[in-house]
Enzyme design. Structure first.
Site, PDB file in Angstrom:
ATOM      1  N   SER A  93       0.728  -1.899   0.097  1.00 35.26           N
ATOM      2  CA  SER A  93       0.076  -0.194   0.121  1.00 35.26           C
ATOM      3  C   SER A  93       0.765   1.385   0.072  1.00 35.26           C
ATOM      4  CB  SER A  93      -1.156  -0.018   1.478  1.00 35.26           C
ATOM      5  OG  SER A  93      -1.861   0.145   0.731  1.00 35.26           O
ATOM      6  N   ASP A 141      -9.767  -5.455  -3.746  1.00 38.63           N
ATOM      7  CA  ASP A 141      -9.689  -4.778  -2.813  1.00 38.63           C
ATOM      8  C   ASP A 141     -10.551  -3.872  -2.639  1.00 38.63           C
ATOM      9  OD1 ASP A 141      -8.021  -2.426  -1.604  1.00 38.63           O
ATOM     10  OD2 ASP A 141      -5.848  -3.561  -2.274  1.00 38.63           O
ATOM     11  N   HIS A 198      -7.409  -5.816   0.788  1.00 39.47           N
ATOM     12  CA  HIS A 198      -6.446  -5.307   0.815  1.00 39.47           C
ATOM     13  C   HIS A 198      -5.577  -5.108   1.990  1.00 39.47           C
ATOM     14  CE1 HIS A 198      -3.971  -0.926  -0.036  1.00 39.47           C
ATOM     15  NE2 HIS A 198      -4.004  -0.939   1.531  1.00 39.47           N
TER      16      HIS A 198
END
Length: 280
Positions: A147, A225, A258
């Site tokens: 991320s 995600d 995620h």
């Protein structure tokens, strides 16, 4: 001066946490290191640096990713720094995506953040020098992350292609100048001059990459995600890589989100990917 604050045997090797006073961030920083079995001054091992995402510390990856067995098997050390400077004297905001826990791996130019928020210098220069001085590792290194840390890993590798042998990321923010997380952070740390932003944007950096500096790059992205369309935008990077013939492999993984459930499902693949370059 390094202070060892924890030491735990795992997968035949050791997971250790340390604190030290960092010159780049002007505060006490904490990092974690996994040393595989057999690592010693007479058997130094290569290093994978892992950069974590928003709200994380050095602990999230080490506790949740399930990386130790494969790293032990491959003879790779793993180093995980914190995601920002911290402390009572370090500026903070009541926000998960800015200030402490959200350093974005840039060198801030704007007060009051420019004193402490120099995570780029910390990750690129200060931490590797410290690791190579104090631990049984070689100077051969790769970099990965998730991320915000995926942004950091790809960006750092593109800016320093001679320093790393490979780079990878899970769910990276590849085009921060064009997403809400990135524009908020870059406005706060770097000000309104968007030319300054571009130097920390993976897409912009890949546009400038010279073929002699290309690095093997692996990106894993879950198609479930929730941040995919608004924040992550992997298609932007894929288009540039195609135009540049850059050696990027993007793997879209059906049904994954995620979280660290996603990372733990594919971390062995990433370690094997890096191993072929780290141990070549």
């Amino acid at each position: 001066m390094l202070e060892n604050i924890s030491s735990t045997k795992v997968a035949g090797g050791w997971h250790k946490q340390y604190t030290h006073t960092a010159t780049s961030t002007h505060c006490t920083m904490r990092f974690a290191v996994f040393l595989p079995p057999g690592a010693s001054e007479t058997n130094k091992v290569p290093v994978l640096y892992w950069l974590s995402g928003l709200t994380c510390t050095d602990e999230n990856f080490m506790q949740k990713a399930g990386a130790f067995k494969k790293a032990a098997e491959l003879g790779i050390a793993i180093v995980a720094p914190d995601t920002s400077p911290r402390g009572d004297n370090v500026p903070n905001e009541d926000s998960y995506d800015f200030a402490q826990g959200a350093g974005f791996y840039v060198n801030a130019t704007q007060a009051p953040f420019n004193t402490h928020f120099n995570m780029y210098d910390y990750v690129v220069d200060e931490l590797p020098a410290l690791i190579e001085q104090h631990f049984p590792v070689t100077s051969t290194k790769a970099i990965s992350g998730h991320s915000m840390g995926g942004h950091g890993a790809l960006m750092v590798a593109l800016k320093n292609p001679q320093a790393y042998v490979s780079t990878s990321a899970f769910s990276p923010i590849v085009n921060p100048i064009n997403c809400p997380w990135g524009t908020k952070a870059f406005n706060g740390y770097l000000g309104t001059d968007k030319e300054l932003w571009a130097q920390y944007d993976t897409c912009e950096l890949m546009k400038l990459a010279k073929q002699d500096d290309y690095l093997p790059m692996l990106v894993s992205q879950g198609d479930a995600d929730g941040f995919l369309e608004e924040q992550l935008k992997p298609q932007n990077l894929v288009a540039i890589a195609h135009d540049k013939s850059y050696p990027l492999t993007l793997e879209m993984q059906e049904g994954y989100d995620h979280s660290y459930f996603f990372i733990s499902s594919f971390i062995d693949q990433h370690l094997l990917f890096h191993s072929q370059f780290l141990t070549a």
